[in-house]
Scaffold this motif. Sequence first.
Motif, PDB file in Angstrom:
ATOM      1  N   ILE A   1       0.430  -0.917  -0.548  1.00 39.62           N
ATOM      2  CA  ILE A   1       0.001   0.055   0.220  1.00 39.62           C
ATOM      3  C   ILE A   1       1.469   1.265  -0.158  1.00 39.62           C
ATOM      4  N   HIS A   2       0.862   1.763  -1.225  1.00 39.54           N
ATOM      5  CA  HIS A   2       1.665   3.556  -1.449  1.00 39.54           C
ATOM      6  C   HIS A   2       0.895   4.387  -1.453  1.00 39.54           C
ATOM      7  N   LEU A   3       0.710   4.993   0.217  1.00 47.18           N
ATOM      8  CA  LEU A   3      -0.099   6.393   0.674  1.00 47.18           C
ATOM      9  C   LEU A   3       0.941   7.685  -0.638  1.00 47.18           C
TER      10      LEU A   3
ATOM     11  N   LEU B   1      12.917  -0.772  -3.183  1.00 46.79           N
ATOM     12  CA  LEU B   1      12.539  -0.634  -1.326  1.00 46.79           C
ATOM     13  C   LEU B   1      11.036  -1.581  -1.541  1.00 46.79           C
ATOM     14  N   TYR B   2       9.906  -1.973  -2.673  1.00 51.15           N
ATOM     15  CA  TYR B   2       9.097  -3.101  -1.834  1.00 51.15           C
ATOM     16  C   TYR B   2       9.321  -4.340  -1.861  1.00 51.15           C
TER      17      TYR B   2
ATOM     18  N   VAL C   1       4.395   2.293   2.397  1.00 51.01           N
ATOM     19  CA  VAL C   1       4.705   3.223   1.775  1.00 51.01           C
ATOM     20  C   VAL C   1       4.261   4.625   1.856  1.00 51.01           C
ATOM     21  N   TRP C   2       4.943   5.478   2.851  1.00 55.98           N
ATOM     22  CA  TRP C   2       3.781   7.009   2.200  1.00 55.98           C
ATOM     23  C   TRP C   2       5.320   7.620   2.032  1.00 55.98           C
ATOM     24  N   THR C   3       5.132   7.889   1.045  1.00 54.78           N
ATOM     25  CA  THR C   3       5.666   9.526  -0.123  1.00 54.78           C
ATOM     26  C   THR C   3       5.419  10.495   0.281  1.00 54.78           C
TER      27      THR C   3
ATOM     28  N   LEU D   1       0.612   2.431  13.318  1.00 56.14           N
ATOM     29  CA  LEU D   1       0.951   1.928  12.039  1.00 56.14           C
ATOM     30  C   LEU D   1       2.848   2.133  11.786  1.00 56.14           C
ATOM     31  N   ASN D   2       3.076   0.993  11.222  1.00 56.19           N
ATOM     32  CA  ASN D   2       4.471   0.990  10.909  1.00 56.19           C
ATOM     33  C   ASN D   2       4.110   1.162   9.382  1.00 56.19           C
ATOM     34  N   PHE D   3       5.773   2.015   8.920  1.00 55.17           N
ATOM     35  CA  PHE D   3       4.819   2.180   7.549  1.00 55.17           C
ATOM     36  C   PHE D   3       6.386   2.466   7.409  1.00 55.17           C
ATOM     37  N   HIS D   4       6.999   2.603   6.154  1.00 58.68           N
ATOM     38  CA  HIS D   4       8.453   3.044   5.876  1.00 58.68           C
ATOM     39  C   HIS D   4       8.436   4.548   4.813  1.00 58.68           C
ATOM     40  N   ILE D   5       8.958   5.547   4.861  1.00 56.89           N
ATOM     41  CA  ILE D   5       8.890   6.698   4.849  1.00 56.89           C
ATOM     42  C   ILE D   5       9.215   6.945   3.274  1.00 56.89           C
ATOM     43  N   VAL D   6       9.033   7.157   2.247  1.00 54.29           N
ATOM     44  CA  VAL D   6      10.197   7.753   1.287  1.00 54.29           C
ATOM     45  C   VAL D   6       9.701   9.786   0.935  1.00 54.29           C
ATOM     46  N   ALA D   7      11.139  10.233   0.552  1.00 54.43           N
ATOM     47  CA  ALA D   7      11.588  11.592   1.354  1.00 54.43           C
ATOM     48  C   ALA D   7      11.931  11.830  -0.711  1.00 54.43           C
TER      49      ALA D   7
END
Length: 426
Positions: free
Chosen positions: A106-108, A416-417, A132-134, A187-193
């Motif tokens: 799931i990419h936010l 990354l995924y 993943v959250w950009t 919530l566990n999520f990975h940040i993309v900057a």
Amino acid sequence: MIDLKVVHLNTYDGNGGAGRACLRLSDALKASGIDSKVLVYYKFGQNPKINTFSKSPFQKAKAIYNILSERYFAKWLSKSVKTPFSLQWLGRSVINHPDVKNADIIHLHWVNHGFLNPKFLAQLDELEKPIVWTFHDSNAFTGGCHVRYGCENFHQQCGNCPILKISGKNDISHKTWVRKQKAYTELNFHIVAPSKWMAASVKFSSLLGTRKATVIPNTIETKIFKPYVKSEAKKILKINPDKFVLMSGFMPSKNDKHKGTPYLIEALEILSRRAGIQKESIELVIFGNKENAEMPEFPFKTTFLGTINKDEHLAKCYSAADAFITPSLEDNLPNTVMESLSCATPVIAFTTGGIPDMVKHMQNGYLAEYQNAEDLANGIEWLYHRPNKEEIQKAARLSILTDFSEEVIAAEHIHLYETLIDLQPK
């Protein structure tokens, strides 16, 4: 490469920079063989590749109510400043949608305006999928603002917000910060900057400073935003091919703080008075909506192109310009800068946000000292007198192909995924 199903969630379908970045990434992933879908809260356009959570008349009405309510209440509670602020009181659940349930990732993206508030963000944890959250702006790690300028309250749990009419230690910005902290704990999520600047900002935040963030830029359609012969592109816009053309996107008002319009006007005034600058040889071209906007006075002949809806035509407009100027005071990784460089048009901008990730000083453009109109004028003059403009133009295009092309950015996301899926409990 493993088979991957990725679902991207965004509030709107291409309406704004985040929406465009989301669609571009999804298309780049699909071109690399990934099953990538985009789901939006409210769909304005007719793109068949984009699905929406608000299909029925009732769902559409509810979405419009949420969107307008969030925007109205935020405006009512804020001072009359042009800084976007989100309360995130309203929202909707997405965990039962089949595309969300069936996704591997799931990419936010940008999920404000009544879409995913902290409560419904935390609910995503029930799906036990990598998230993943950009971060397309700063809102995810502030108490409400999307653009921070010099404010550092987000370092210390917000509160005493300079945007709110009623401000104090326990104001709405602090209460929003507390709600976000509770949601993020669940919530566990990975940040993309998308830029190094955004990654550094996350590290300084009291909300997400301990979270891992990966810098992966946005991408662009390099086969659409491509160079055209400048003299021919100028003829298409009915501009004399001998003119030195400056291009900029239209800013709603000369008082607009975020986009830095006063600096552009001042820089052009300074330039027009300099020896060696022939005023009649320069033309300013501005695109974007200018309806109901206060029109500033420019010292050079100015052509307004209005809103450009077709990317192919927009690419020709960029190609017609000898320089693209953006006086923005805070920007993550602005699409206009990337689009211009991709069309081999050098960019002149302030050294701020993620712009230095794209513009290399005196190589593919000019980075002016922050909020220094004089230096912005220096950048224009430097390019105006530059004998080998073609070298700068080639460097602009090459910088995009090397670091921001669809293949490069898709590959970084796929890596990354796959890493996040490998880390999932078996």
